[in-house]
Design an enzyme around this catalytic site. Structure first.
Site: not given
Ligand code: C5P
Length: 400
Positions: A209, A281, A341, A345
């Site tokens: 990305n 992801d 979120k 999380k």
């Molecule tokens: O779910 P999303 O990608 O939007 O979440 C973003 C946050 O989660 C960021 O802080 C990113 O560094 C963390 N993240 C992570 N591991 C993943 C996906 C996101 O630590 N696999």
């Protein structure tokens, strides 16, 4: 402008690295400082006062017997006006003078008459630096509360290689910025992820990305300036490692997960985890070990995906979880999605990028989301925002 409103007295002594002091004067000003140069007589044999005068727009002082100063008190006035005195380069002879409190020229006199901090960047041949007398003097200066910046090791003007090189002007500016930063994270340990991940499809292709890593690197730098012990787990990026930060380079999300977990398991205690990385992801579960070939009528390859571990959520769920900060790049309903979120999380603090296309830019605008609600950090450079965020994290850590 991290040195805005700082007045630095730049002392230049007689070593060949004096030519780099011109660049340093410029860099300090570029960061917002005003710079007043004072040179020793020996320094003027290497570079002229006119160079510094042109660069700083200020008269350069060299002579303690200058009769154009009405009250003959330049040594008092110049040092009183300064927020810090920075001697770069500082020769072995000048270190000796400082260590012994000598005052036989304008620069050494004003160092003795100062009430502000003194920062010193030694520059000399490696044997001169290694000499016990110099080592004794340097140790004495540290004991006296003088900040020693460097020296570095590497090629020397005399053709030798070793310890004694002056730090580069950029590094000296970094050290000066760090010197002024409040030590809000002293004796804290912080773990940070930054940059994109790269998920291979085959040995030459992959999914990634547009994350540049700039925000995460700026946070690592600001944590370091605040006195923290910083480990930065970085995905693929060409950014330079901030000074004093331990960096672990990784490529995939899985590697990032392992580096983070390993670092948490090895460290005696981690106080904060800041997840800035844009982690993929999904990874390609049937990645090819050889380059995929386009075959006549074969159609596109059938890629299969497996879910990557959520690094942030898994750290936040640990029984020994540090204070966790997440980042979010949402394109709509920033506040609502950010709060969701944050809860999903399981982190106390979530930082959302306001607006699209922050990737790769040097500035940003952030929405801080926590249990109390939201607040905005106005648009500013990522370095400035990082310092604000670090102050916030430090205050939360202090309260816990
Ligand atoms: O779910 P999303 O990608 O939007 O979440 C973003 C946050 O989660 C960021 O802080 C990113 O560094 C963390 N993240 C992570 N591991 C993943 C996906 C996101 O630590 N696999």
């Amino acid at each position: 402008m991290e040195l805005a409103n700082r007045h630095i007295l730049l002392g230049v002594t007689g070593g060949v690295a004096a030519y780099k002091a011109a660049e340093l004067a410029r860099e300090l000003q570029r960061h917002g400082a005003t710079v007043q140069v004072v040179m020793t007589e020996a320094a003027t044999r290497f570079v002229t006062a006119v160079t510094f005068q042109a660069l700083t727009g200020r008269r350069v002082f060299t002579d303690q017997w200058d009769s154009s100063i009405p009250n003959n008190m330049a040594h008092i006035e110049l040092s009183r006006q300064a927020d810090a005195i920075l001697i770069a380069p500082a020769t072995a002879d000048f270190l000796a003078k400082l260590a012994h409190g000598r005052a036989d020229d304008l620069l050494s006199t004003l160092c003795l008459a100062r009430s502000c901090p003194l920062l010193v960047a030694p520059a000399m041949n490696r044997e001169m630096w290694a000499n016990l007398a110099t080592q004794r003097n340097a140790a004495q200066l540290v004991e006296d509360g003088v900040a020693l910046l460097g020296p570095d090791s590497g090629d020397q003007a005399c053709g030798e290689t070793g310890m004694g090189r002056m730090l580069e002007p950029q590094d000296l500016v970094e050290e000066t910025v760090a010197f002024f930063a409040p030590k809000a994270l002293a004796s804290r340990r912080v773990l940070i992820t930054a940059g994109p991940t790269f998920e291979p499809i085959d040995p030459v292709r992959g999914i990634t990305n547009l994350s540049s890593g700039k925000m995460g690197f700026a946070i690592a730098r600001a944590c370091r300036h605040a006195g923290a012990d910083v480990t930065l787990v970085a995905g693929p990026t060409t950014l330079p490692t901030p000074r004093g930060v331990a960096r672990i380079d990784v490529t995939t999300a899985q590697q990032m997960f392992e580096a983070v977990t390993g670092s948490l398991d090895l460290a005696p205690r981690t106080d904060a985890f800041v997840a800035v990385a844009a982690v993929a992801d999904w990874r390609v579960s049937n990645a090819s070990t050889s380059k995929l070939k386009k075959t006549e009528g074969g159609g596109p390859p059938a890629l299969q995906f497996a879910e990557n571990p959520d690094i942030l959520a898994s750290v936040a769920a640990r029984p020994d979880a540090p204070y966790c900060v997440g980042f979010a790049a949402e394109s709509e309903n920033l506040e609502k999605n950010g709060q969701d979120k944050r809860t999903r999380k399981g982190v106390p603090l979530l930082v959302a990028n306001i607006g699209h296309a922050t990737f790769g830019r040097d500035d940003n605008e952030l929405l801080i989301i926590d249990a109390q609600g939201t607040r905005t950090l106005e648009r500013a450079s990522k370095n400035v925002l990082a310092a604000q965020l670090v102050a916030l994290i430090a205050s939360r850590l202090g309260a816990s």
